[in-house]
Structures are given as structure tokens and as C-alpha cells.
Design a protein around this motif. Structure first.
Motif, mmCIF file in Angstrom:
data_model
loop_
_atom_site.group_PDB
_atom_site.id
_atom_site.type_symbol
_atom_site.label_atom_id
_atom_site.label_comp_id
_atom_site.label_asym_id
_atom_site.label_seq_id
_atom_site.Cartn_x
_atom_site.Cartn_y
_atom_site.Cartn_z
ATOM 1 N N ASP A 59 -9.985 7.449 11.970
ATOM 2 C CA ASP A 59 -9.844 8.866 11.616
ATOM 3 C C ASP A 59 -9.264 9.071 10.225
ATOM 4 O O ASP A 59 -9.732 9.909 9.462
ATOM 5 C CB ASP A 59 -8.956 9.587 12.633
ATOM 6 N N CYS A 60 -8.241 8.301 9.876
ATOM 7 C CA CYS A 60 -7.586 8.469 8.569
ATOM 8 C C CYS A 60 -8.541 8.142 7.423
ATOM 9 O O CYS A 60 -8.580 8.839 6.411
ATOM 10 C CB CYS A 60 -6.348 7.585 8.473
ATOM 11 N N GLY A 115 -4.179 11.008 15.758
ATOM 12 C CA GLY A 115 -4.941 9.952 15.103
ATOM 13 C C GLY A 115 -4.855 9.960 13.587
ATOM 14 O O GLY A 115 -5.546 9.190 12.931
ATOM 15 N N TYR A 116 -4.012 10.816 13.026
ATOM 16 C CA TYR A 116 -3.938 10.950 11.571
ATOM 17 C C TYR A 116 -2.537 10.720 11.020
ATOM 18 O O TYR A 116 -2.043 11.499 10.219
ATOM 19 C CB TYR A 116 -4.407 12.353 11.165
ATOM 20 N N LEU A 130 -1.050 15.503 7.277
ATOM 21 C CA LEU A 130 -1.495 16.557 8.180
ATOM 22 C C LEU A 130 -0.390 16.863 9.191
ATOM 23 O O LEU A 130 0.440 16.015 9.497
ATOM 24 C CB LEU A 130 -2.764 16.120 8.913
ATOM 25 N N VAL A 131 -0.379 18.072 9.707
ATOM 26 C CA VAL A 131 0.645 18.488 10.667
ATOM 27 C C VAL A 131 0.219 18.054 12.063
ATOM 28 O O VAL A 131 -0.842 18.442 12.546
ATOM 29 C CB VAL A 131 0.845 20.019 10.623
#
Length: 81
Positions: free
Chosen positions: A9-10, A32-33, A38-39
Motif C-alpha cells: 500500500d505504501c 496499511g499506510y 496519512l492520518v
């Protein structure tokens, strides 16, 4: 457009151009990030448990993400038609 193949995902977040398109806008994501800025929903250590404040934040985060996921599902269904 999502990148082809099986991607982390990243890595897909950066390669797809989504990161550049979002810029400095606050963006929510699932777990997944990590390390992307990202929040994500707050996570409590397993030994401590979740406080009432964290539980409220998690619930709010999940409600917003559910709406977004429903939109994605509708978009995918519309593309097949």
C-alpha cells in the motif's frame, strides 16, 4: 489508476501519483499506510487498552472510512457496467 500487480500500500500510494495529487491535504487511511504521513486511527498498546477518547476517535475514523469505501465500491461497480 492503481498500479498493476501486487503492491504494498505504501509503495502504491507514492507510485500511483496519489501522494502528489493530495499534496498537504489531511488524508485518512487504514493501518496499511504507516510512515506515510496519512492520518490513521489511534492504536493503544495492547497492555493498556483503549481510553474513552481513543475509542471515540477510532469510531469517528471508521465511520468516515466506511463512507469512502462505499464510494470506492460503487465506482468499481460502475466501471464494470
Amino acid at each position: 489508476m492503481p498500479p498493476p500487480g501486487n503492491r504494498n500500500d505504501c509503495k502504491a500510494w507514492e507510485e500511483s501519483g496519489a501522494k502528489a495529487a493530495v499534496g498537504n491535504t489531511m488524508t485518512i487511511a487504514d493501518g496499511g499506510y504507516p510512515c506515510t504521513g496519512l492520518v490513521m486511527a489511534p492504536q493503544a498498546p495492547q497492555w493498556r487498552g483503549v481510553t474513552h477518547l481513543e475509542a471515540g476517535a477510532q469510531q469517528s475514523h471508521k465511520q468516515v472510512r466506511a463512507r469512502v469505501e462505499h464510494v470506492f465500491a460503487r465506482m468499481k461497480t460502475a466501471q464494470r457496467s
